[in-house]
Design an enzyme around this catalytic site. Structure first.
Site, PDB file in Angstrom:
ATOM      1  N   LYS A  51      46.609  72.816  -4.545  1.00  9.26           N
ATOM      2  CA  LYS A  51      47.500  71.812  -5.395  1.00  9.26           C
ATOM      3  C   LYS A  51      48.743  72.553  -5.261  1.00  9.26           C
ATOM      4  O   LYS A  51      49.723  72.342  -4.829  1.00  9.26           O
ATOM      5  CB  LYS A  51      47.084  71.176  -6.617  1.00  9.26           C
ATOM      6  CG  LYS A  51      46.509  70.529  -6.970  1.00  9.26           C
ATOM      7  CD  LYS A  51      46.592  69.430  -6.299  1.00  9.26           C
ATOM      8  CE  LYS A  51      45.708  67.957  -6.829  1.00  9.26           C
ATOM      9  NZ  LYS A  51      46.597  66.731  -6.386  1.00  9.26           N
ATOM     10  N   SER A 300      38.262  73.617  -3.224  1.00 18.12           N
ATOM     11  CA  SER A 300      39.543  72.691  -3.764  1.00 18.12           C
ATOM     12  C   SER A 300      39.564  73.609  -4.594  1.00 18.12           C
ATOM     13  O   SER A 300      41.339  73.776  -4.631  1.00 18.12           O
ATOM     14  CB  SER A 300      39.643  71.273  -3.846  1.00 18.12           C
ATOM     15  OG  SER A 300      38.904  70.742  -4.808  1.00 18.12           O
TER      16      SER A 300
END
Length: 404
Positions: A51, A300
């Site tokens: 992110k 992720s």
């Protein structure tokens, strides 16, 4: 619009705040698939997730005035850390609204980057509504975690790195929460090589993109109750949705139970701690025909608190019959307990807990209950232990295993 020029700019810019996450070839995952499986370990980023890419690129596009107002965002944890870290690098204030169920490690790490944290609501969507209210009241600049084309462009830098390192990649798998990662990755991947298949993966209990594609527009799910908290989003983004429609080849869903075993697989075979949302892509591999293909599964993030980790490990061991419990009834006389223990030991089982209940029957001479929790190598070995006990006349009955 997301353009190649912006993707190239973002890919260079994010190098300032990212660790190089070189692809990891997985022999363990490749063998059953018949292809070559690689992992993109974004769980190894400084902030523990990809992110930071989108957050840093987005903040770079803001004016001094916008940054000076202070930033605010909502996040289940990983975007929070990305914005907090990026804001620290740019020297601007950040306020993060996070769901009350956010793992403690994500809350504490976000605070460690100097951000103010507000806990509100049960899921991301609740936190987002509150963050928008605060932005309106205080004049903060809102940085959306996924429904922003600049944020998605930053996330797409992952695809640039994958293609540069593995130009002949056939499949890229990415998890889906709100859609920022999958839209950025799929759009750039198709620009670089239209033959690349991009597969999105959602938790079955929060399949908001699957619902949106079926409806032809984003819809709001009644709930998003999944252990993959980073992808627990009830409604995908409006702005990124057309890019997903155009560039994503397939979306598959994964049940929560499947993530438990995959966690064990990556810990034991790759020495990696990956959070549940990051495990979606690995769990989805078995749903695809990858024989003779090269596939990259994006991990992720890896921000999982220790309590959650211990629970996942316990459930995983039980799920795979590496820990199980049995109940046997035996006469209350000397030597019977030793006989049971010896039978298990001879079958290479390892007893880790015993419960001896003399009050299961009013006639203790006829029967007392012994509950045994033990380790095995797996399902086949468990059956061998059960048969050994049966052969000795103990008539074992399997019961629900608990380690506490």
């Amino acid at each position: 619009m997301m353009t190649l020029e912006k993707f190239e700019q973002a890919s260079e810019l994010v190098k300032k705040v990212t660790n190089p996450t070189k692809l990891v070839y997985s022999e363990y995952l490749s063998q059953p698939s018949g292809g070559k499986i690689y992992l993109k370990p974004e769980n190894m980023q400084y902030t523990g997730a990809y992110k930071v890419r989108g957050a840093y690129y987005k903040i770079s596009t803001l004016s001094e005035e916008e940054r000076g107002k202070g930033l605010i965002t909502a996040s289940a944890g990983n975007h929070a850390q990305g914005v907090a870290y990026a804001a620290q690098k740019y020297g601007c204030k950040a306020t993060i609204v996070m769901p009350t169920v956010t793992p403690l490690i994500k809350v504490n790490r976000t605070k460690s980057y100097g951000a103010d944290v507000i806990l509100h609501g049960d899921v991301y969507d609740d936190a987002c509504d509150h963050a928008l209210e605060l932005a309106e009241e205080n004049g903060y600049t809102f940085v959306h975690p996924f429904d922003d084309l600049d944020v998605a462009t930053g996330q797409g830098s992952i695809a640039m790195e994958i293609v540069q390192e593995l130009p002949t990649v056939d499949y890229i798998l990415a998890p889906i929460g709100g859609g920022g990662l999958i839209s950025g990755v799929s759009t750039l991947a198709k620009m670089l090589n239209p033959k690349i298949k991009v597969i999105g993966v959602e938790p079955a209990q929060a399949a908001s993109m699957t619902a949106a594609l079926a409806e032809g527009a984003p819809v709001t799910l009644p709930s998003a109750n999944t252990i993959a908290d980073g992808t627990a989003v009830k409604r995908v983004g409006e702005k990124i949705f057309p890019y997903v429609q155009e560039n994503v080849d397939q979306i598959v869903t994964v049940e929560d139970d499947e993530l438990i075993g995959v966690f064990l697989d990556l810990v034991e075979n790759h020495k990696m701690v990956v959070e549940n949302s990051g495990l979606l892509t690995v769990a989805a591999l078995k749903q695809l025909d990858l024989k003779g293909k090269k596939a990259v599964a994006i991990l992720s993030g890896g921000n999982m608190d220790v309590i959650t980790m211990s629970s996942i490990v316990q459930h995983g061991l039980i799920q795979r019959d590496r820990i199980f419990s049995v109940s046997v009834l035996l006469p209350d006389k000397p030597g019977e307990l030793v006989r049971v223990a010896s039978t298990i030991a001879d079958a290479q089982g390892n007893v880790i807990k015993l419960e001896h209940n003399q009050f299961v029957s009013t006639n203790r001479n006829a029967a007392v209950e012994l509950r045994i929790t033990m380790e095995a190598f797996g399902t086949e070995h468990k059956h061998e232990i059960m048969k050994a006990l049966e052969d000795e006349g103990f008539r074992p009955r399997e019961i629900g295993a608990k380690l506490y």
